[in-house]
Design a protein around this motif. Structure first.
Motif, PDB file in Angstrom:
ATOM      1  N   ALA A  25       1.034  -1.103   0.226  1.00 35.28           N
ATOM      2  CA  ALA A  25       0.035  -0.235   0.013  1.00 35.28           C
ATOM      3  C   ALA A  25       0.960   1.174   0.001  1.00 35.28           C
ATOM      4  CB  ALA A  25      -0.960  -0.062   1.203  1.00 35.28           C
ATOM      5  N   GLN A  26       1.972   1.213   0.906  1.00 29.82           N
ATOM      6  CA  GLN A  26       3.004   2.448   0.817  1.00 29.82           C
ATOM      7  C   GLN A  26       3.433   2.474  -0.385  1.00 29.82           C
ATOM      8  OE1 GLN A  26       5.573   1.606   4.074  1.00 29.82           O
ATOM      9  NE2 GLN A  26       3.966   1.875   5.686  1.00 29.82           N
ATOM     10  N   LEU A  27       3.875   1.186  -1.068  1.00 30.83           N
ATOM     11  CA  LEU A  27       4.514   1.443  -2.269  1.00 30.83           C
ATOM     12  C   LEU A  27       3.476   2.185  -3.467  1.00 30.83           C
ATOM     13  CD1 LEU A  27       6.802   0.995  -4.413  1.00 30.83           C
ATOM     14  CD2 LEU A  27       5.870  -1.378  -4.561  1.00 30.83           C
ATOM     15  N   ASP A  28       2.196   1.550  -3.312  1.00 31.46           N
ATOM     16  CA  ASP A  28       1.276   2.312  -4.264  1.00 31.46           C
ATOM     17  C   ASP A  28       0.881   3.735  -4.092  1.00 31.46           C
ATOM     18  OD1 ASP A  28       0.884  -0.267  -5.311  1.00 31.46           O
ATOM     19  OD2 ASP A  28      -1.101  -0.827  -4.068  1.00 31.46           O
ATOM     20  N   ALA A  29       1.042   4.198  -2.922  1.00 31.18           N
ATOM     21  CA  ALA A  29       0.882   5.711  -2.471  1.00 31.18           C
ATOM     22  C   ALA A  29       2.005   6.394  -3.091  1.00 31.18           C
ATOM     23  CB  ALA A  29       0.799   5.640  -1.051  1.00 31.18           C
ATOM     24  N   VAL A  30       3.330   5.671  -2.927  1.00 29.60           N
ATOM     25  CA  VAL A  30       4.474   6.646  -3.477  1.00 29.60           C
ATOM     26  C   VAL A  30       4.259   6.703  -4.993  1.00 29.60           C
ATOM     27  CG1 VAL A  30       6.944   6.287  -3.868  1.00 29.60           C
ATOM     28  CG2 VAL A  30       5.831   5.995  -1.513  1.00 29.60           C
ATOM     29  N   MET A  31       3.882   5.456  -5.687  1.00 30.36           N
ATOM     30  CA  MET A  31       3.797   5.486  -7.075  1.00 30.36           C
ATOM     31  C   MET A  31       2.777   6.355  -7.591  1.00 30.36           C
ATOM     32  SD  MET A  31       5.989   3.551  -7.972  1.00 30.36           S
ATOM     33  CE  MET A  31       5.526   3.662  -9.667  1.00 30.36           C
TER      34      MET A  31
END
Length: 464
Positions: free
Chosen positions: A77-83
């Motif tokens: 989820a954090q990765l998705d938010a960063v992307m």
């Protein structure tokens, strides 16, 4: 040894215990179900400690796997938010690039517009200079033109005003003729209407029509005698007193008017002259001269004043005929009987005195004290005989004033007329207006041919 080594050893020991052969075990031949004897009931054997341990260890690792899975989901989820942030930043970057491009284009357009505006401004400045010069030239030409036009404009304005006045008088005359052509008019108080207005810059105190009804004479809060031509002739304002002119009467037999002023002077006027002038003036009373009356035959003039005296004068030469003492308070009004045989005077406290003309004997007193009140708060008398008149046949006497006074200082009360049977000396009634207009009755007259009288007065305003 670490915990993992200990755990592995425990597992091996457990498996070894499970699969190791026992010395008591003997190989037997399989039997069929029919051949096999029924086994005796035995209690359930306890699980092996290694199995218990293995199961607990499985639960522990299962929980750790779930924790690891949740952490993996959070990291995803954090990765998705960063992307997404990167994508948004790139979109903002593209928008900013576009805004920069647009601003550059707008700046170029603005610079072009500025150049055009500066050019237009310079052209406008030149045009204004030209217009200013043209205006200055036109301004210089206006005064001579105005000087030539003003006399004509003033003359036209005067002509318009005169034409308007003439048209108004023409309309009044036409209405009067049309009304009279229909036949004799029967007086009707309910049909009374305003025909004309005579204006002045001071309040009026007295007024009288001449015998023909074409001229109106008046006294006012100034030193003049005023005369208006009702048909539309000139208006005259002639000085002759040194104080307000509060009372006047006409002497038709002499074509004269007689007026009394608050300075106590009695004056005779040539009322029909083009310019009325004072024929005679005498000091008639000390203080206010309140009232004037003329005998029916025009030979006598009676006056009353603040010195409590009633005096009778010769109309022809102004000589004193008789002085009639008897009133204790200011004499407010006097009137001759239509027969010419009697004179009646009325004072501040509502006392009416009847005098016989010729002998000048005091005949009787009449009581109109309903028109008087002593105000203890102000320590002053208020009211009195403010108006007086006889009916044409002499049978009735009416006097006017104020009654039921509630405020002496402000003159707040009900206007009233007291009616007497003069032959009997009996008070018939006290008449009051249907709609109280506050104040006092200051004038009253019987109609010469019809059975009614008209009273005039008021407080802050006038009323009939």
């Amino acid at each position: 040894m670490n915990n993992l080594t200990v755990a592995l050893c425990g597992v091996l020991l457990a498996w070894g215990g499970i699969f190791a052969p026992t010395g008591a075990a003997q190989e037997q031949q399989p039997q069929t179900a029919a051949e096999a004897p029924a086994a005796p009931a035995t209690p359930a054997a306890a699980e092996h400690p290694a199995l218990v341990f293995a199961r607990k260890d499985l639960v522990r690792w299962t929980a750790q796997v779930e924790v690891a899975a949740k952490g993996l989901a959070d990291r995803q989820a954090q990765l998705d938010a960063v992307m997404k942030g990167i994508a948004d930043a790139k979109a903002a970057q593209q928008a900013a690039d576009k805004a920069v491009t647009d601003a550059a284009a707008a700046l170029t357009a603005a610079e072009q517009a500025k150049a055009a505006a500066e050019k237009a401004f310079a052209e406008a400045v030149e045009k204004k200079k030209t217009a200013d010069a043209a205006k200055a030239d036109a301004d210089a030409k206006v005064p001579p033109a105005e000087a030539a036009v003003k006399p004509a404009t003033d003359a036209k304005g005067a002509a318009d005003a005169a034409a308007g006045a003439v048209q108004a008088q023409l309309k009044i005359a036409q209405e009067r003729v049309a009304l009279l052509e229909k036949g004799p008019i029967k007086p009707d108080p309910a049909g009374a209407r305003l025909l004309n207005t005579a204006t002045h810059d001071r309040p009026y105190l007295a007024c009288r029509f001449d015998a023909q009804g074409t001229q109106l004479f008046a006294g006012a809060q100034d030193n003049n005698l005023h005369r208006w031509d009702i048909i539309g002739g000139p208006t005259l304002h002639q000085p002759g007193h040194s104080s307000w002119v509060g009372t006047l009467q006409l002497i038709p037999q002499l074509n004269q008017a007689v007026a009394g002023g608050l300075e106590g002077k009695l004056t005779w006027w040539s009322d029909l002259d083009t310019t009325p002038k004072v024929v005679r003036a005498i000091p008639a009373h000390k203080g206010y001269l309140r009232a004037v009356a003329v005998s029916p035959d025009g030979t006598l003039v009676a006056t009353g004043g603040n010195d409590t005296m009633v005096r009778v004068w010769s109309a022809a030469d102004g000589s004193l005929v008789k002085e009639l003492p008897g009133h204790e308070r200011h004499v407010y009004n006097v009137a001759f009987h239509p027969s010419g045989k009697y004179l009646v005077s009325g004072d501040l406290v509502g006392v009416l005195k009847q005098w016989e003309v010729g002998s000048w004997n005091h005949v009787r007193d009449l009581d109109a004290k309903v028109l008087w009140k002593y105000d203890a708060g102000f320590q002053a008398d208020v009211g009195g005989i403010r108006a007086i008149d006889f009916s044409p046949d002499g049978k009735l006497l009416a006097v006017g004033g104020i009654t039921e006074v509630s405020n002496a200082f402000a003159g707040v009360g009900i206007p009233a007329v007291v009616l007497f049977d003069f032959e009997m000396g009996k008070q018939l009634r006290v008449m009051k207006p249907k709609e109280n207009f506050q104040g006092s009755v200051y004038g009253l007259r019987f109609h010469p041919t019809e059975p009614f009288l008209v009273a005039a007065g008021g407080g802050n305003g006038g009323a009939l």
